[in-house]
Motif scaffolding. Structure first.
Motif, PDB file in Angstrom:
ATOM      1  N   GLU A 132     -11.507  -2.611   1.083  1.00  0.00           N
ATOM      2  CA  GLU A 132     -10.258  -1.897   1.332  1.00  0.00           C
ATOM      3  C   GLU A 132     -10.249  -1.232   2.707  1.00  0.00           C
ATOM      4  OE1 GLU A 132      -8.821  -0.684  -3.154  1.00  0.00           O
ATOM      5  OE2 GLU A 132     -10.297   0.612  -2.193  1.00  0.00           O
ATOM      6  N   ALA A 133     -11.009  -1.789   3.632  1.00  0.00           N
ATOM      7  CA  ALA A 133     -11.109  -1.207   4.973  1.00  0.00           C
ATOM      8  C   ALA A 133      -9.758  -1.156   5.677  1.00  0.00           C
ATOM      9  CB  ALA A 133     -12.114  -1.989   5.812  1.00  0.00           C
ATOM     10  N   ALA A 134      -8.970  -2.218   5.561  1.00  0.00           N
ATOM     11  CA  ALA A 134      -7.670  -2.244   6.226  1.00  0.00           C
ATOM     12  C   ALA A 134      -6.744  -1.170   5.657  1.00  0.00           C
ATOM     13  CB  ALA A 134      -7.036  -3.624   6.082  1.00  0.00           C
ATOM     14  N   ILE A 135      -6.773  -1.010   4.349  1.00  0.00           N
ATOM     15  CA  ILE A 135      -5.956   0.029   3.718  1.00  0.00           C
ATOM     16  C   ILE A 135      -6.384   1.395   4.225  1.00  0.00           C
ATOM     17  CG2 ILE A 135      -5.329   1.106   1.527  1.00  0.00           C
ATOM     18  CD1 ILE A 135      -5.740  -1.580   0.174  1.00  0.00           C
ATOM     19  N   PHE A 136      -7.691   1.626   4.261  1.00  0.00           N
ATOM     20  CA  PHE A 136      -8.227   2.885   4.773  1.00  0.00           C
ATOM     21  C   PHE A 136      -7.730   3.156   6.184  1.00  0.00           C
ATOM     22  CE2 PHE A 136     -11.311   5.151   7.342  1.00  0.00           C
ATOM     23  CZ  PHE A 136     -11.653   6.249   6.564  1.00  0.00           C
ATOM     24  N   ASN A 137      -7.787   2.147   7.046  1.00  0.00           N
ATOM     25  CA  ASN A 137      -7.418   2.335   8.444  1.00  0.00           C
ATOM     26  C   ASN A 137      -5.951   2.734   8.609  1.00  0.00           C
ATOM     27  OD1 ASN A 137      -9.992   1.738   9.385  1.00  0.00           O
ATOM     28  ND2 ASN A 137      -9.552  -0.441   9.610  1.00  0.00           N
ATOM     29  N   PHE A 138      -5.065   2.040   7.931  1.00  0.00           N
ATOM     30  CA  PHE A 138      -3.643   2.356   8.069  1.00  0.00           C
ATOM     31  C   PHE A 138      -3.308   3.705   7.437  1.00  0.00           C
ATOM     32  CE2 PHE A 138      -3.233  -2.219   8.930  1.00  0.00           C
ATOM     33  CZ  PHE A 138      -2.401  -2.159  10.043  1.00  0.00           C
ATOM     34  N   ALA A 139      -3.904   4.013   6.286  1.00  0.00           N
ATOM     35  CA  ALA A 139      -3.647   5.310   5.650  1.00  0.00           C
ATOM     36  C   ALA A 139      -4.170   6.448   6.517  1.00  0.00           C
ATOM     37  CB  ALA A 139      -4.293   5.350   4.265  1.00  0.00           C
ATOM     38  N   SER A 140      -5.348   6.255   7.103  1.00  0.00           N
ATOM     39  CA  SER A 140      -5.919   7.288   7.966  1.00  0.00           C
ATOM     40  C   SER A 140      -5.064   7.492   9.213  1.00  0.00           C
ATOM     41  CB  SER A 140      -7.348   6.904   8.360  1.00  0.00           C
ATOM     42  OG  SER A 140      -7.938   7.925   9.144  1.00  0.00           O
ATOM     43  N   ALA A 141      -4.554   6.401   9.777  1.00  0.00           N
ATOM     44  CA  ALA A 141      -3.695   6.512  10.953  1.00  0.00           C
ATOM     45  C   ALA A 141      -2.425   7.281  10.631  1.00  0.00           C
ATOM     46  CB  ALA A 141      -3.352   5.124  11.482  1.00  0.00           C
ATOM     47  N   VAL A 142      -1.856   7.057   9.451  1.00  0.00           N
ATOM     48  CA  VAL A 142      -0.663   7.795   9.023  1.00  0.00           C
ATOM     49  C   VAL A 142      -0.979   9.278   8.896  1.00  0.00           C
ATOM     50  CG1 VAL A 142       0.937   8.163   7.100  1.00  0.00           C
ATOM     51  CG2 VAL A 142       0.444   5.846   7.883  1.00  0.00           C
ATOM     52  N   PHE A 143      -2.079   9.594   8.223  1.00  0.00           N
ATOM     53  CA  PHE A 143      -2.454  10.995   8.027  1.00  0.00           C
ATOM     54  C   PHE A 143      -2.722  11.692   9.356  1.00  0.00           C
ATOM     55  CE2 PHE A 143      -5.793  14.203   7.716  1.00  0.00           C
ATOM     56  CZ  PHE A 143      -5.224  15.095   6.810  1.00  0.00           C
ATOM     57  N   ASN A 144      -3.491  11.055  10.239  1.00  0.00           N
ATOM     58  CA  ASN A 144      -3.858  11.673  11.515  1.00  0.00           C
ATOM     59  C   ASN A 144      -2.632  11.932  12.385  1.00  0.00           C
ATOM     60  OD1 ASN A 144      -6.444  11.318  10.585  1.00  0.00           O
ATOM     61  ND2 ASN A 144      -7.015   9.748  12.053  1.00  0.00           N
ATOM     62  N   ASN A 145      -1.750  10.951  12.482  1.00  0.00           N
ATOM     63  CA  ASN A 145      -0.573  11.091  13.337  1.00  0.00           C
ATOM     64  C   ASN A 145       0.358  12.180  12.815  1.00  0.00           C
ATOM     65  OD1 ASN A 145       0.630  10.071  15.769  1.00  0.00           O
ATOM     66  ND2 ASN A 145       2.220   9.116  14.529  1.00  0.00           N
ATOM     67  N   HIS A 146       0.516  12.235  11.497  1.00  0.00           N
ATOM     68  CA  HIS A 146       1.346  13.280  10.897  1.00  0.00           C
ATOM     69  C   HIS A 146       0.751  14.659  11.160  1.00  0.00           C
ATOM     70  CE1 HIS A 146       2.677  15.817   7.410  1.00  0.00           C
ATOM     71  NE2 HIS A 146       3.842  15.334   7.805  1.00  0.00           N
ATOM     72  N   PHE A 147      -0.557  14.775  11.042  1.00  0.00           N
ATOM     73  CA  PHE A 147      -1.240  16.048  11.285  1.00  0.00           C
ATOM     74  C   PHE A 147      -0.988  16.518  12.717  1.00  0.00           C
ATOM     75  CE2 PHE A 147      -4.362  19.272  11.483  1.00  0.00           C
ATOM     76  CZ  PHE A 147      -4.828  19.530  10.205  1.00  0.00           C
ATOM     77  N   PHE A 148      -1.069  15.587  13.665  1.00  0.00           N
ATOM     78  CA  PHE A 148      -0.868  15.912  15.073  1.00  0.00           C
ATOM     79  C   PHE A 148       0.531  16.462  15.330  1.00  0.00           C
ATOM     80  CE2 PHE A 148       0.911  14.054  19.070  1.00  0.00           C
ATOM     81  CZ  PHE A 148       0.341  14.955  19.962  1.00  0.00           C
ATOM     82  N   PHE A 149       1.554  15.740  14.906  1.00  0.00           N
ATOM     83  CA  PHE A 149       2.927  16.159  15.192  1.00  0.00           C
ATOM     84  C   PHE A 149       3.327  17.407  14.411  1.00  0.00           C
ATOM     85  CE2 PHE A 149       3.412  11.869  16.935  1.00  0.00           C
ATOM     86  CZ  PHE A 149       4.166  12.149  18.075  1.00  0.00           C
ATOM     87  N   ASN A 150       2.674  17.640  13.292  1.00  0.00           N
ATOM     88  CA  ASN A 150       3.050  18.780  12.464  1.00  0.00           C
ATOM     89  C   ASN A 150       2.547  20.107  13.013  1.00  0.00           C
ATOM     90  OD1 ASN A 150       4.756  18.797  10.208  1.00  0.00           O
ATOM     91  ND2 ASN A 150       3.101  19.448   8.864  1.00  0.00           N
ATOM     92  N   THR A 151       1.770  20.084  14.101  1.00  0.00           N
ATOM     93  CA  THR A 151       1.252  21.327  14.683  1.00  0.00           C
ATOM     94  C   THR A 151       1.822  21.568  16.082  1.00  0.00           C
ATOM     95  OG1 THR A 151      -0.695  20.121  15.503  1.00  0.00           O
ATOM     96  CG2 THR A 151      -0.899  21.252  13.373  1.00  0.00           C
ATOM     97  N   LEU A 152       3.030  21.021  16.334  1.00  0.00           N
ATOM     98  CA  LEU A 152       3.627  21.134  17.668  1.00  0.00           C
ATOM     99  C   LEU A 152       4.911  21.958  17.639  1.00  0.00           C
ATOM    100  CD1 LEU A 152       3.241  17.445  18.915  1.00  0.00           C
ATOM    101  CD2 LEU A 152       1.793  19.412  19.481  1.00  0.00           C
ATOM    102  N   LEU A 153       5.188  22.620  18.761  1.00  0.00           N
ATOM    103  CA  LEU A 153       6.426  23.361  18.961  1.00  0.00           C
ATOM    104  C   LEU A 153       7.340  22.583  19.904  1.00  0.00           C
ATOM    105  CD1 LEU A 153       5.021  26.976  19.485  1.00  0.00           C
ATOM    106  CD2 LEU A 153       6.284  26.145  17.479  1.00  0.00           C
ATOM    107  N   PRO A 154       8.661  22.706  19.738  1.00  0.00           N
ATOM    108  CA  PRO A 154       9.585  21.959  20.609  1.00  0.00           C
ATOM    109  C   PRO A 154       9.597  22.463  22.045  1.00  0.00           C
ATOM    110  CG  PRO A 154      10.800  23.410  19.141  1.00  0.00           C
ATOM    111  CD  PRO A 154       9.368  23.431  18.686  1.00  0.00           C
ATOM    112  N   GLU A 155       9.194  23.708  22.267  1.00  0.00           N
ATOM    113  CA  GLU A 155       9.146  24.277  23.609  1.00  0.00           C
ATOM    114  C   GLU A 155       7.891  25.135  23.754  1.00  0.00           C
ATOM    115  OE1 GLU A 155      11.085  23.556  26.029  1.00  0.00           O
ATOM    116  OE2 GLU A 155      12.725  22.521  24.977  1.00  0.00           O
ATOM    117  N   LYS A 156       7.456  25.312  24.980  1.00  0.00           N
ATOM    118  CA  LYS A 156       6.320  26.180  25.240  1.00  0.00           C
ATOM    119  C   LYS A 156       6.705  27.625  24.964  1.00  0.00           C
ATOM    120  CE  LYS A 156       3.284  27.787  28.968  1.00  0.00           C
ATOM    121  NZ  LYS A 156       2.920  27.643  30.401  1.00  0.00           N
TER     122      LYS A 156
END
Length: 319
Positions: free
Chosen positions: A101-125
């Protein structure tokens, strides 16, 4: 005279089985959709993210990318009943032990990581970063100052030779040492989640910071060094009782961890995939992108969540 045919009495077990089959057929598998951003998604879509990312850049790095990732993930998990109606984070953990299930792991992890990144951002400084005093004190104990943390995270991300994520994680050593903040680099679709460490993930040793990130992988290195010739891990239970015993809260939690897996909790990350910075900053703009990212961190959100992440409660204890 032909006698009237009496209605046949239905077998209740057979009837129940037929109803069950009908119910199963009628139930549709839950399709994973791109998770919503809990902060400012509408503003990001309309205006981009300040000087960090243009509206088109956001569309590429978030909208188009997440549609692609979740679309492929849905195709891969089709027919895998144990993954139905699960979030990306759960899928990462559930597939970490199975090489098939390596491929499943990779795509699920990419979804989680990218969501985590954008969820900690502000629209302006923000004019003044909203950092909780407890968070400032805790980070200062680990890095000496907030500015030292900024320099380490940006330098680690800039020198990553390949795409991935750089994380600020809360690390609790399995040897009983004092907990603290560490910087961890995950490459490609590598996961920072502790329960995902069953899957061996690549580490670029040329970029690993010996003062921070290496401590996180130290436990795994020590565990591999203790393997017997046949490759079997020494997993005999040494303690069944007490605060750290097999049946304690900590013992049950460790039972899901890979031998030597680090006990870490992610709190912040920066995306170093090219599609996150190329559309807005150009081929030579990675350093500018990283510096701008630091100015758009939603520290108020991180400060609010961090005590719960670290202690398992809403207190402000950082032990």
């Amino acid at each position: 005279m032909i006698p009237a045919r009496l209605p046949r009495q239905l077998n209740p077990l057979r009837t129940a089985a037929r109803c069950s089959r009908t119910s199963q057929v009628s139930q549709r598998r839950g399709v994973l959709t791109p998770p919503a951003l809990l902060n400012h998604q509408k503003k990001f879509e309309e205006n981009g993210i300040g000087t960090l990312m243009s509206a088109q850049g956001f569309k590429t790095a978030w909208t188009d990318n997440m549609d692609l990732l979740t679309g492929r993930l849905n195709k891969l998990i089709k027919g895998n009943a144990h993954l139905d109606n699960k979030e990306a984070k759960d899928i990462v953990v559930l597939t970490a032990r199975n090489p098939a299930e390596a491929a499943i792991f990779n795509f699920a992890s990419a979804v989680f990581n990218n969501h985590f990144f954008f969820n900690t951002l502000l629209p302006e400084k923000p004019e003044t970063p909203q950092m909780d005093d407890h968070l400032v004190e805790s980070i200062t104990r680990s890095f000496g100052s907030i500015d030292n943390l900024r320099k380490e995270m940006l330098a680690t991300a800039f020198h990553m030779f390949g795409p991935g994520f750089v994380w600020l994680v809360w690390h609790r050593p399995t040897d009983g040492g004092p907990p603290g903040w560490k910087i961890l680099a995950t490459y490609l679709a590598g996961s920072p989640l502790s329960d995902a460490h069953w899957r061996r993930q690549s580490v670029n040793m040329t970029n690993e910071n010996i003062d921070s990130a290496s401590d996180v992988t130290k436990a795994g290195q020590e565990a591999r060094a203790k393997q017997v010739p046949g490759g079997e891990q020494h997993t005999e239970v040494q303690n069944n009782v007490g605060a750290m015993g097999q049946h304690s809260f900590e013992g049950r939690k460790q039972a899901t961890r890979a031998p030597g897996g680090a006990d870490i909790i992610p709190s912040l990350c920066v995306n170093t995939w090219e599609h996150a910075w190329l559309p807005t900053h150009g081929i030579g703009g990675k350093a500018r992108y990283l510096a701008t990212w630091w100015d758009h961190i939603d520290w108020a959100s991180i400060s609010k969540d961090a005590p719960r992440h670290v202690t398992g409660s809403n207190s402000t204890s950082w032990s």
